[in-house]
Each structure stands twice: as structure tokens, then as C-alpha cells.
Scaffold this motif. Structure first.
Motif, PDB file in Angstrom:
ATOM      1  N   ASN A  80       0.820  -1.212   0.000  1.00  0.00           N
ATOM      2  CA  ASN A  80       0.000   0.000   0.000  1.00  0.00           C
ATOM      3  C   ASN A  80       0.860   1.272   0.000  1.00  0.00           C
ATOM      4  O   ASN A  80       0.750   2.119   0.893  1.00  0.00           O
ATOM      5  CB  ASN A  80      -0.966   0.004   1.198  1.00  0.00           C
ATOM      6  CG  ASN A  80      -2.049  -1.037   1.053  1.00  0.00           C
ATOM      7  OD1 ASN A  80      -2.477  -1.373  -0.041  1.00  0.00           O
ATOM      8  ND2 ASN A  80      -2.507  -1.554   2.173  1.00  0.00           N
ATOM      9  N   THR A  82       2.444   4.956  -0.699  1.00  0.00           N
ATOM     10  CA  THR A  82       1.968   6.307  -0.994  1.00  0.00           C
ATOM     11  C   THR A  82       2.399   6.657  -2.408  1.00  0.00           C
ATOM     12  O   THR A  82       3.549   6.438  -2.801  1.00  0.00           O
ATOM     13  CB  THR A  82       2.576   7.327  -0.009  1.00  0.00           C
ATOM     14  OG1 THR A  82       2.145   6.991   1.315  1.00  0.00           O
ATOM     15  CG2 THR A  82       2.152   8.745  -0.354  1.00  0.00           C
ATOM     16  N   GLU A 110     -11.023  12.986   0.416  1.00  0.00           N
ATOM     17  CA  GLU A 110     -11.033  12.823   1.878  1.00  0.00           C
ATOM     18  C   GLU A 110     -12.381  12.327   2.403  1.00  0.00           C
ATOM     19  O   GLU A 110     -12.456  11.707   3.456  1.00  0.00           O
ATOM     20  CB  GLU A 110     -10.665  14.139   2.575  1.00  0.00           C
ATOM     21  CG  GLU A 110      -9.209  14.490   2.488  1.00  0.00           C
ATOM     22  CD  GLU A 110      -8.313  13.619   3.357  1.00  0.00           C
ATOM     23  OE1 GLU A 110      -8.801  13.002   4.325  1.00  0.00           O
ATOM     24  OE2 GLU A 110      -7.115  13.551   3.053  1.00  0.00           O
ATOM     25  N   GLU A 112     -14.198  10.111   1.015  1.00  0.00           N
ATOM     26  CA  GLU A 112     -14.370   8.773   0.470  1.00  0.00           C
ATOM     27  C   GLU A 112     -15.372   8.736  -0.683  1.00  0.00           C
ATOM     28  O   GLU A 112     -16.155   7.813  -0.839  1.00  0.00           O
ATOM     29  CB  GLU A 112     -14.744   7.774   1.574  1.00  0.00           C
ATOM     30  CG  GLU A 112     -13.655   7.681   2.626  1.00  0.00           C
ATOM     31  CD  GLU A 112     -13.930   6.648   3.710  1.00  0.00           C
ATOM     32  OE1 GLU A 112     -15.060   6.104   3.768  1.00  0.00           O
ATOM     33  OE2 GLU A 112     -13.008   6.390   4.488  1.00  0.00           O
ATOM     34  N   TYR A 141      -6.797   9.260  -1.825  1.00  0.00           N
ATOM     35  CA  TYR A 141      -6.538   7.820  -1.721  1.00  0.00           C
ATOM     36  C   TYR A 141      -6.755   7.133  -3.062  1.00  0.00           C
ATOM     37  O   TYR A 141      -7.527   7.604  -3.891  1.00  0.00           O
ATOM     38  CB  TYR A 141      -7.514   7.139  -0.744  1.00  0.00           C
ATOM     39  CG  TYR A 141      -7.604   7.776   0.597  1.00  0.00           C
ATOM     40  CD1 TYR A 141      -6.634   7.541   1.558  1.00  0.00           C
ATOM     41  CD2 TYR A 141      -8.670   8.616   0.928  1.00  0.00           C
ATOM     42  CE1 TYR A 141      -6.716   8.130   2.815  1.00  0.00           C
ATOM     43  CE2 TYR A 141      -8.757   9.203   2.178  1.00  0.00           C
ATOM     44  CZ  TYR A 141      -7.778   8.955   3.112  1.00  0.00           C
ATOM     45  OH  TYR A 141      -7.851   9.531   4.348  1.00  0.00           O
ATOM     46  N   TYR A 142      -6.109   5.999  -3.238  1.00  0.00           N
ATOM     47  CA  TYR A 142      -6.503   5.055  -4.282  1.00  0.00           C
ATOM     48  C   TYR A 142      -6.905   3.795  -3.552  1.00  0.00           C
ATOM     49  O   TYR A 142      -6.363   3.469  -2.502  1.00  0.00           O
ATOM     50  CB  TYR A 142      -5.382   4.807  -5.309  1.00  0.00           C
ATOM     51  CG  TYR A 142      -4.119   4.170  -4.765  1.00  0.00           C
ATOM     52  CD1 TYR A 142      -3.918   2.798  -4.881  1.00  0.00           C
ATOM     53  CD2 TYR A 142      -3.133   4.937  -4.152  1.00  0.00           C
ATOM     54  CE1 TYR A 142      -2.751   2.204  -4.392  1.00  0.00           C
ATOM     55  CE2 TYR A 142      -1.975   4.351  -3.663  1.00  0.00           C
ATOM     56  CZ  TYR A 142      -1.790   2.988  -3.789  1.00  0.00           C
ATOM     57  OH  TYR A 142      -0.646   2.398  -3.308  1.00  0.00           O
ATOM     58  N   ARG A 143      -7.912   3.099  -4.072  1.00  0.00           N
ATOM     59  CA  ARG A 143      -8.379   1.916  -3.363  1.00  0.00           C
ATOM     60  C   ARG A 143      -9.151   0.996  -4.274  1.00  0.00           C
ATOM     61  O   ARG A 143      -9.582   1.373  -5.344  1.00  0.00           O
ATOM     62  CB  ARG A 143      -9.195   2.305  -2.143  1.00  0.00           C
ATOM     63  CG  ARG A 143     -10.602   2.742  -2.419  1.00  0.00           C
ATOM     64  CD  ARG A 143     -11.453   2.708  -1.176  1.00  0.00           C
ATOM     65  NE  ARG A 143     -11.830   1.347  -0.864  1.00  0.00           N
ATOM     66  CZ  ARG A 143     -12.220   0.916   0.317  1.00  0.00           C
ATOM     67  NH1 ARG A 143     -12.273   1.728   1.325  1.00  0.00           N
ATOM     68  NH2 ARG A 143     -12.568  -0.319   0.512  1.00  0.00           N
ATOM     69  N   GLN A 151      -6.231   0.100   0.296  1.00  0.00           N
ATOM     70  CA  GLN A 151      -6.336   1.550   0.220  1.00  0.00           C
ATOM     71  C   GLN A 151      -5.022   2.161   0.682  1.00  0.00           C
ATOM     72  O   GLN A 151      -4.423   1.696   1.630  1.00  0.00           O
ATOM     73  CB  GLN A 151      -7.461   2.048   1.125  1.00  0.00           C
ATOM     74  CG  GLN A 151      -7.580   3.559   1.130  1.00  0.00           C
ATOM     75  CD  GLN A 151      -8.790   4.038   1.891  1.00  0.00           C
ATOM     76  OE1 GLN A 151      -9.871   3.504   1.734  1.00  0.00           O
ATOM     77  NE2 GLN A 151      -8.608   5.055   2.725  1.00  0.00           N
ATOM     78  N   PRO A 153      -2.574   6.150   0.499  1.00  0.00           N
ATOM     79  CA  PRO A 153      -2.634   7.597   0.251  1.00  0.00           C
ATOM     80  C   PRO A 153      -2.094   8.036  -1.100  1.00  0.00           C
ATOM     81  O   PRO A 153      -1.187   7.400  -1.656  1.00  0.00           O
ATOM     82  CB  PRO A 153      -1.782   8.202   1.366  1.00  0.00           C
ATOM     83  CG  PRO A 153      -1.210   7.097   2.153  1.00  0.00           C
ATOM     84  CD  PRO A 153      -1.629   5.807   1.550  1.00  0.00           C
TER      85      PRO A 153
END
Length: 159
Positions: A80, A82, A110, A112, A141-143, A151, A153
Motif C-alpha cells: 500500500n 503512498t 477525503e 471517500e 486515496y486510491y483503493r 487503500q 494515500p
């Protein structure tokens, strides 16, 4: 004798409770160097945005356990990681299915919420690319939508 036993029991319970509180306080310390704490990304590694200046493609392995960096080199093998983007620049996010599960990739703010419809369908393909992502300051974020642990940052730099 009953009063003396009760007093002894009370003293022992109080001593035990004090030990538990002291032990828990040590485990909950904010000083990660002392307790070896830290979750996910190792924040001890400073991110140098200048390393990201020539990057326009992000490659990740996707598995239920989390994203793993493939490229660029500075994220290779990181869980995960950054991702650093520069405001106004365009990027492609390619992910490779590392566990044959059903995944997707989305860019969130932020709150979501998906930013500018930057989301792919949920698939179990070998790979998938989210093309033409233009970095903006609202990106956080990427998720993978169905998997909370996938998920990480996004750090957006202004030029």
C-alpha cells in the motif's frame, strides 16, 4: 480473618490493575521507535517528490491483502505505497491481479467519494488500467472498492 483476607485480596487486585494499566500505557505510546509500532506504510521513509517528477504510469499488484507497488522503482515491493502525483499532470494506473479475486481501482477524496469518475469496473481480469487520471488537490486515496485493506494515500504536489 475475613477482613484481613478481603484487604489482602483488594491490595492484590489493585496491584494487578496498576500493572495492566502500566503495561497498556507502554503499548499505546506514540513513540514508534520504542515499541516498533507503525501500520502499513513505513512513515520513517521520507518521500522525495522530486523522484516522482518523470513518472506518468503507476503499476500495482492487487490482492485482497493490499496493493503492492510494482513501478516506479521507489514503490516496488511496498505494501500500500503512498503515490505522489503533480497537480495538473496526467497518469495511468495499471494494476495486475495477483490473486484472481475481483478488484477495481478508484481514486477517492477525503470524504471517500470517487473523484471525477476515476474508477474502473470490478473485474477478475489479469490486468486493468485507469487511463488519463489528471491529478488534483482533492485526491486523497486510491483503493479497491470492495476491499478496505486495499487503500493507500495519494500525495498531490503543486507545481
Amino acid at each position: 480473618m475475613t477482613d484481613q483476607t478481603h484487604t489482602r485480596r483488594t491490595v492484590l487486585q489493585a496491584a494487578g490493575a496498576t500493572s495492566v494499566v502500566a503495561l497498556a500505557a507502554g503499548c499505546l505510546s506514540d513513540d514508534e521507535d520504542e515499541n516498533g509500532g507503525g501500520n502499513g506504510d513505513d512513515d520513517d521513509d521520507e518521500i522525495d517528490p522530486s523522484e516522482w517528477e518523470d513518472v506518468d504510469t503507476i503499476e500495482l499488484d492487487g490482492a485482497v491483502g493490499g496493493w503492492e507497488g510494482v513501478a516506479p522503482d521507489m514503490i516496488a515491493g511496498e505494501q500500500n505505497p503512498t503515490i505522489v502525483l503533480f497537480e495538473g499532470q496526467e497518469y495511468d494506473f495499471t494494476w495486475y491481479n495477483a490473486d484472481n479475486g475481483t478488484h477495481n481501482i478508484e481514486i477517492w477524496d477525503e470524504d471517500e467519494e470517487v473523484v471525477d469518475d476515476y474508477a474502473t469496473d470490478q473485474v477478475n481480469d489479469d490486468e486493468q488500467t485507469l487511463e488519463g487520471v489528471v491529478a488534483s488537490e482533492e485526491m486523497a486515496y486510491y483503493r479497491c472498492y470492495p476491499h478496505d485493506q486495499m487503500q493507500a494515500p495519494i500525495q498531490v504536489e503543486s507545481e
